[in-house]
Scaffold this active site. Structure first.
Site, PDB file in Angstrom:
ATOM      1  N   ASP A 307       0.825  -1.211   0.000  1.00 55.14           N
ATOM      2  CA  ASP A 307       0.000   0.000   0.000  1.00 55.14           C
ATOM      3  C   ASP A 307       0.862   1.265   0.000  1.00 55.14           C
ATOM      4  O   ASP A 307       1.996   1.264   0.508  1.00 55.14           O
ATOM      5  CB  ASP A 307      -0.892  -0.021   1.249  1.00 55.14           C
ATOM      6  CG  ASP A 307      -1.858   1.124   1.312  1.00 55.14           C
ATOM      7  OD1 ASP A 307      -2.710   1.233   0.415  1.00 55.14           O
ATOM      8  OD2 ASP A 307      -1.753   1.938   2.256  1.00 55.14           O
ATOM      9  N   GLU A 341       1.547  -0.145  -4.833  1.00 51.98           N
ATOM     10  CA  GLU A 341       0.496   0.774  -5.247  1.00 51.98           C
ATOM     11  C   GLU A 341       1.111   2.140  -5.539  1.00 51.98           C
ATOM     12  O   GLU A 341       1.550   2.834  -4.620  1.00 51.98           O
ATOM     13  CB  GLU A 341      -0.568   0.916  -4.152  1.00 51.98           C
ATOM     14  CG  GLU A 341      -1.678   1.882  -4.541  1.00 51.98           C
ATOM     15  CD  GLU A 341      -2.431   2.462  -3.359  1.00 51.98           C
ATOM     16  OE1 GLU A 341      -3.596   2.841  -3.532  1.00 51.98           O
ATOM     17  OE2 GLU A 341      -1.845   2.542  -2.247  1.00 51.98           O
TER      18      GLU A 341
END
Length: 604
Positions: A307, A341
């Site tokens: 993330d 990401e």
């Protein structure tokens, strides 16, 4: 009108024919064998079809953990099935119970949104929500009790592995839950304070008292006080909220206030109040290596989606990623898939992370943008040609591009069905279904690792944005979810007869059966400035060629497409294909509206 009727008929045929398609029968859950696990370990990333899900919204296999062991009060446990931003009861047991469903779709890897223990409820400004998504972590070493426990996690991984399915975890190194507060702004978010205006070596600004003497951003032994920009503190009762214990010391955080997601604040600012880790700090680097290396060793995880990758110092990734790959290899996992990401549609931005930060792969946000726009008919098919031309800028060019997870929508931005509807407000249901199906075909049969977002196969579309794309897979008590009419019509929960489920399952079967679609060198063959034909060839090492043709317009497309000169005799893999080339290096095609063909020529 004849052309319009033609593609509508094609879309209706998709719905009717769905029941006739035969998907791969789910494998029985067998005792995990070393032989089966070894075969799974040898599969490279591009052989996978990933299924991304939020455990809280996928299936409730154990209602006793709905409140996570907390008091059954909304703002304590975070459980409220009527609110898009609170827990709804899904868990790891539910995922395990539905592995048949996932595997029947053709998925070979399950990507779980974070399952680590979170702070159940947080407020930031006027917003209050629960950690149903899993990104507000307090204990990086434990499973969140809303989702289960260590036994549930181990059981899920073993059950998936027994079926030949991989398990990827979504991990976070950028931040923790919001625990640290600043004395200067007790009732509001603190604005970001820059390194120039608030250097580490002065208390509260350039005119403040000298602190952290000699700290130059590298020798962290000299960073002893965290109050250079604000006065951070941990509220009473939360002194030991985080695990491992080193996470409870504010010295390991940037403590500069809210990120504006621009300039240095994108690295050093708090992400919507979440405590931003000082990821340049060797203690943080080694601490995270120990944490996530431990998950590999404990559970045999097959990959990590990371993330907020772009908000972390490259120094961190340059140490962390090689350490994870080495830890995986040491545990017999040679094809451990790591992808970050990097939320940006520009491949120049995403590719940088494969060079500077040394990521093996990143989520292909540029593909998401172009594929959904092309399938929606918003742009010409040459947008995809330009996108694939940029593959050369990744660290290892086409080799890296082949393992980029491609996707059409997600839990933050919204679903592909929403994007298609938004671009075609006057379209009827048949056209929307056909375009969403076409978007999945673009993903399944182009380079990269297809990544399905849970519920898309049921036709979920939603209203776009953060909370509206996180529907319950079961009949929902959330009004906005219950009111949404799925693309292709409403079906029973977890239906394997839904038109898009059947269509995607057939695509996955074709992809698995045709090695060139996964490993062949991709060559662009045809595209244009307007909606219409897009064609690519996948060339295998034996001289064979698999030609994939897409039609993004509402009229049939007929054309001569350039192919390899040796590709003279052809057979159909999907749709109607001519048996022979028109001439060496030229092949005649006729693609129905909003549809695709796959034609194959063996080496001559």
């Amino acid at each position: 009108m004849a052309n319009t009727r033609q593609w509508k008929t094609s879309a209706r045929a998709l719905t009717a024919a769905a029941a006739l398609l035969v998907s791969t029968s789910p494998l029985p859950v067998l005792a995990q064998s070393s032989t089966a696990l070894e075969a799974l370990r040898q599969r490279p990333p591009q052989d996978e079809v990933i299924y991304f899900l939020l455990p809280d919204r996928f299936a409730n296999g154990d209602e006793t953990n709905d409140h996570g062991g907390y008091a059954p009060e909304r703002l304590t446990s975070g459980f409220d099935t009527s609110d898009t931003d609170f827990y709804h009861g899904g868990d790891l047991a539910g995922v395990e119970q539905r592995l048949d469903y996932i595997q029947g779709l053709g998925a070979t890897a399950v990507w779980l949104a974070p399952i680590f223990k979170n702070k159940p409820v947080q407020s930031h400004g006027s917003y209050t929500g629960a950690a149903h998504h899993g990104y507000w972590i307090t204990d990086f070493t434990a499973v969140d009790p809303h989702f289960g426990d260590e036994a549930a996690m181990r059981s899920l991984v073993e059950a998936a592995h027994a079926r030949g399915m991989k398990v990827y975890l979504d991990i976070v190194a950028n931040h923790t839950a919001d625990v640290i507060k600043y004395r200067e702004c007790p009732d509001r978010p603190c604005e970001y304070r820059s390194r120039a205006d608030y250097p580490y070596t002065r208390r509260g600004g350039v005119d403040g008292a000298a602190i952290n003497e000699g700290f130059d951003g590298r020798d962290f032994s000299r960073l002893t006080r965290p109050d250079y920009a604000y006065s951070p503190y941990v509220p009473a009762g939360e002194e030991n909220a985080k695990v491992p214990a080193w996470l409870n010391d504010p010295i390991h955080y940037h403590n500069r206030g809210e990120s504006s997601f621009a300039g240095e604040s994108a690295f050093d600012g708090d992400f919507a109040g979440l405590d931003d880790l000082f990821t340049e700090d060797p203690v943080v680097i080694q601490g995270m290596i120990d944490i996530f290396g431990g998950w590999i060793e404990k559970y045999g995880i097959d990959g990590y989606r990371i993330d907020t990758a772009r908000h972390v110092s490259p120094v961190f990734w340059q140490a962390f990623i090689p350490a994870m790959l080495e830890r995986a290899r040491a545990n017999g996992i040679p094809n451990f898939h790591i992808f970050g990401e990097v939320y940006d549609p520009d491949p120049a931005v995403t590719a940088r992370f494969t060079k500077v930060d040394r990521y093996p792969a990143v989520l292909d946000f540029p593909f998401q943008k172009q594929a959904t726009d092309v399938a929606s008919g918003k742009v010409g098919t040459d947008a995809l040609t330009k996108l694939f031309d940029a593959d050369t800028i990744y660290a290892r060019g086409a080799e890296t591009a082949a393992i980029l997870p491609t996707f059409l929508g997600n839990h933050d931005m919204g679903r592909v069905g929403f994007f298609v509807k938004q671009a075609n407000p006057q379209a009827d249901d048949a056209e929307i279904l056909a375009r969403v199906r076409l978007a999945h075909a673009l993903m399944m049969f182009s380079r990269g690792v297809p990544t399905l977002y849970y519920g898309d196969e049921q036709g979920f579309a939603g209203a776009g944005g953060y909370g509206n794309s996180r529907q319950d897979m079961w009949p929902s008590q959330t009004a906005v979810y219950a009111a949404d009419m799925p693309i292709g019509g409403r079906q029973p929960a977890y239906s394997t007869e839904a038109p898009l489920y059947r269509a995607i399952a057939e695509m996955a079967r074709i992809r698995a059966a045709e090695p060139a679609l996964r490993h062949g060198r991709q060559v662009a063959r045809a595209s244009g400035e307007k909606p219409g034909l897009f064609a690519v060839s996948h060339l295998d090492e034996t001289g064979g060629e698999t030609l994939v043709l897409f039609n993004t317009s509402t009229a049939e497309v007929s054309a001569q497409v350039e192919v390899e000169a040796a590709s003279l005799r052809w057979q159909a893999v999907h749709g109607d294909c001519e048996a022979e080339a028109s001439a060496p290096a030229s092949y005649a095609v006729r693609v129905p509206p909003l549809d695709y063909l796959i034609c194959k020529s063996a080496a001559q």
